[in-house]
Motif scaffolding. Structure first.
Motif, short mmCIF file in Angstrom:
data_model
loop_
_atom_site.label_atom_id
_atom_site.label_comp_id
_atom_site.label_asym_id
_atom_site.label_seq_id
_atom_site.Cartn_x
_atom_site.Cartn_y
_atom_site.Cartn_z
N MET A 21 75.91 82.66 14.12
CA MET A 21 77.03 82.66 13.17
C MET A 21 77.37 84.08 12.73
O MET A 21 78.54 84.45 12.64
N ALA A 22 76.34 84.89 12.47
CA ALA A 22 76.56 86.21 11.88
C ALA A 22 77.20 87.20 12.86
O ALA A 22 78.11 87.95 12.48
N LEU A 23 76.75 87.21 14.11
CA LEU A 23 77.25 88.23 15.04
C LEU A 23 78.73 88.07 15.35
O LEU A 23 79.49 89.04 15.25
N PRO A 24 79.22 86.87 15.77
CA PRO A 24 80.67 86.77 16.03
C PRO A 24 81.52 87.10 14.81
O PRO A 24 82.55 87.79 14.93
N LEU A 25 81.11 86.62 13.63
CA LEU A 25 81.89 86.92 12.42
C LEU A 25 81.89 88.41 12.12
O LEU A 25 82.92 88.98 11.74
N ALA A 26 80.74 89.06 12.28
CA ALA A 26 80.66 90.49 12.02
C ALA A 26 81.58 91.28 12.94
O ALA A 26 82.26 92.22 12.52
N LEU A 61 78.19 90.11 25.77
CA LEU A 61 76.74 89.88 25.63
C LEU A 61 76.45 88.84 24.56
O LEU A 61 75.57 87.98 24.73
N VAL A 62 77.17 88.92 23.44
CA VAL A 62 77.01 87.92 22.39
C VAL A 62 77.38 86.54 22.92
O VAL A 62 76.66 85.54 22.69
N ALA A 63 78.50 86.44 23.65
CA ALA A 63 78.93 85.15 24.21
C ALA A 63 77.90 84.63 25.20
O ALA A 63 77.64 83.41 25.26
N GLN A 64 77.31 85.51 26.00
CA GLN A 64 76.29 85.10 26.97
C GLN A 64 75.07 84.51 26.25
O GLN A 64 74.53 83.48 26.68
N ARG A 65 74.64 85.13 25.17
CA ARG A 65 73.49 84.62 24.43
C ARG A 65 73.82 83.31 23.72
O ARG A 65 72.97 82.42 23.62
N ILE A 66 75.05 83.18 23.24
CA ILE A 66 75.47 81.90 22.67
C ILE A 66 75.42 80.82 23.74
O ILE A 66 74.94 79.70 23.50
N ALA A 67 75.90 81.14 24.93
CA ALA A 67 75.92 80.17 26.02
C ALA A 67 74.53 79.71 26.42
O ALA A 67 74.33 78.56 26.82
N SER A 68 73.55 80.60 26.31
CA SER A 68 72.20 80.26 26.79
C SER A 68 71.24 79.83 25.69
O SER A 68 70.21 79.23 25.99
N LEU A 72 84.71 80.89 22.80
CA LEU A 72 85.03 79.60 23.41
C LEU A 72 84.26 79.41 24.72
O LEU A 72 83.81 78.29 25.03
N VAL A 73 84.12 80.48 25.50
CA VAL A 73 83.34 80.40 26.73
C VAL A 73 81.89 80.04 26.41
O VAL A 73 81.30 79.13 27.03
N GLY A 74 81.29 80.74 25.44
CA GLY A 74 79.91 80.43 25.06
C GLY A 74 79.77 79.03 24.51
O GLY A 74 78.78 78.33 24.79
N TRP A 75 80.75 78.58 23.72
CA TRP A 75 80.71 77.24 23.14
C TRP A 75 80.79 76.18 24.24
O TRP A 75 80.04 75.18 24.23
N ALA A 76 81.69 76.38 25.21
CA ALA A 76 81.81 75.43 26.32
C ALA A 76 80.51 75.34 27.11
O ALA A 76 80.07 74.25 27.50
N GLU A 77 79.87 76.48 27.36
CA GLU A 77 78.61 76.46 28.08
C GLU A 77 77.51 75.80 27.26
O GLU A 77 76.62 75.14 27.82
N THR A 78 77.53 75.96 25.95
CA THR A 78 76.56 75.28 25.09
C THR A 78 76.71 73.77 25.19
O THR A 78 75.72 73.03 25.31
N LEU A 79 77.96 73.29 25.16
CA LEU A 79 78.19 71.85 25.30
C LEU A 79 77.71 71.35 26.65
O LEU A 79 77.09 70.28 26.76
N ARG A 80 78.00 72.10 27.70
CA ARG A 80 77.59 71.68 29.04
C ARG A 80 76.07 71.68 29.16
O ARG A 80 75.49 70.80 29.80
N ARG A 81 75.42 72.66 28.55
CA ARG A 81 73.96 72.75 28.62
C ARG A 81 73.30 71.63 27.83
O ARG A 81 72.29 71.06 28.26
#
Length: 441
Positions: free
Chosen positions: A24-29, A121-128, A404-413
């Protein structure tokens, strides 16, 4: 000896443990550091490479985010297999950052390129690492930040420029950027409000969402940002048509038609005033000088059609001729800065994201989130017709695209309902195999 076959009752998977508040903190920051300013600068000062305290603070926030990711996860490569969506996102981010090497404004290009890679990089870590619950908290925190921002704008209006005297904003955030924040927050609010069948996915009482919706909608109209308003309308149609399945599509046809007719009849004069914004017919026909800007942009594109003029070029190429910075259109901006190759990479990323989310709407447990994300994507595509944020680094639109990319990958995972997916999950299939083996024994 024969054992009875166990009765299988499909249920929800146990919730995964939270990845931490950093989701939550990193994307908002990153968003707030990029867009929320306590001073206003001319565009020529930005492209000239001059750095004041605000710029240094923005760079510091991105640097701190990168250091946190290195400290928390190290420099090792991802262990999971890269998906097509992540590959498209990394290709886009890598090529845009690389284009800074041939930009006429190298200082600006290098900084923006580095910021884009950190965001990826933040999106990648959100995705994983992230869970749907983590991203739910991010969405509600974003709504809260925008609501507080509206209160700040009402309580303490900052000095306005001659072009924004009658338009609502807060701090020194331009009304166009404020419109993006308000549009995304409004769609997130609606996305959680319409989940009648899943109150466990809401963090607030429905009355709180309705109150937030009224504040955000009023503030969006007050910004006078027509691109954001049109994008929000398109996003609402897509969200309601996909987030609730067939019932949602019926709701869109019935309710949407009634609201459109009644709104047109009751508020026709106010709608026309909002669209015209007191401007002359000549200025409206040129979309506030955008058509003239796009003509200059096509000439710049023709000089380097394949690889473009380099990251940040569109911010300064047109200042002398027309006094505007940026392409004021996502694809025009991509064509000028990264050429046909960059525009194609951006198009592939957007199409891939849209297709992934569309397929997810077929799964009952993923439909609400996937439909909401599709609505936000539709908002950015429509809003991108008059602003370049979607194709540019270090702004709310570009950051949300990668989120959105990271969120979609989170849902798929995380997966969905095994019955809706058409195949049993491991937790359901294992007891059946054990029972069968015991029965044959």
């Amino acid at each position: 000896m024969t054992f009875p076959r166990p009765v299988l009752i499909p249920g929800r998977r146990p919730p995964a443990p939270s990845a931490g508040l950093w989701t939550m903190a990193l994307p908002l920051a990153l968003m707030l550091a990029s867009d929320y300013k306590l001073r206003s600068r001319e565009v020529d000062q930005a492209v000239g490479g001059s750095a004041d305290l605000t710029v240094l603070m923005e760079i510091g926030v991105y640097g701190a985010a990168a250091l946190f990711l290195v400290y928390r996860f190290g420099l090792r490569s991802p262990t999971r297999k890269t998906t097509g969506l992540l590959f498209a996102a990394w290709t886009f981010a890598g090529y845009v950052a690389l284009s800074a090497a041939w930009s006429p404004f190298k200082s600006l290009g290098l900084v923006r390129g580095t910021q884009l890679l950190i965001t990826m990089l933040v999106a990648q870590r959100i995705a994983s690492r992230a869970t749907p619950a983590d991203l739910r908290r991010l969405a509600h925190a974003f709504i809260g930040v925008v609501l507080v921002s509206v209160c700040v704008g009402v309580a303490h209006p900052f000095p306005r420029t001659k072009h924004t005297e009658d338009r609502f904003n807060w701090l020194y955030v331009h009304p166009v950027i404020a419109g993006v924040y308000l549009g995304v927050a409004l769609l997130l609010t609606v996305g959680y409000l319409v989940r009648w069948g899943g109150p466990h996915e809401r963090l607030w009482h429905p009355a709180a969402y309705l109150g937030a919706l009224a504040v955000l909608g009023g503030a969006l109209v007050a910004t006078g940002t027509r691109g954001a308003a049109l994008g929000c309308a398109a996003g609402l149609v897509v969200l309601l048509a996909t987030a609730r399945g067939t019932k949602g599509r019926v709701d869109v046809v019935v309710v949407g038609t009634a609201v459109a007719v009644l709104g047109t009849l009751a508020f026709a004069d106010k709608i026309m005033a909002f669209v015209s914004r007191g401007e002359s017919a000549e200025k409206l026909a040129s979309l506030n000088s955008r058509t003239e800007l796009w003509s200059l942009a096509m000439k710049a594109y023709a000089e380097s059609p394949i690889f473009g003029r380099g990251l940040g070029a569109s911010r300064g190429l047109f200042l002398e001729d027309i006094g505007l910075g940026g392409g004021h259109n996502a694809f025009v901006n991509a064509l000028v800065d990264q050429g046909a190759l960059g525009a194609a990479v951006l198009a592939v990323l957007l199409l891939t994201l849209a297709m992934v989310l569309l397929f997810m709407t077929r799964h009952r447990t993923l439909r609400a989130d996937a439909g909401m994300l599709l609505g936000i994507l539709a908002f950015f595509l429509v809003d991108g017709m008059t602003t370049e944020g979607l194709a540019a680094p270090a702004n709310v639109s570009g950051i949300w695209l990668l989120v959105l990319v990271g969120w979609a990958e989170t849902l798929r995972r995380q997966g969905g309902d095994p019955v809706a997916a058409g195949a049993p999950s491991a937790a359901v299939a294992a007891p059946v195999q054990v029972a069968d083996a015991a029965q044959h024994a």
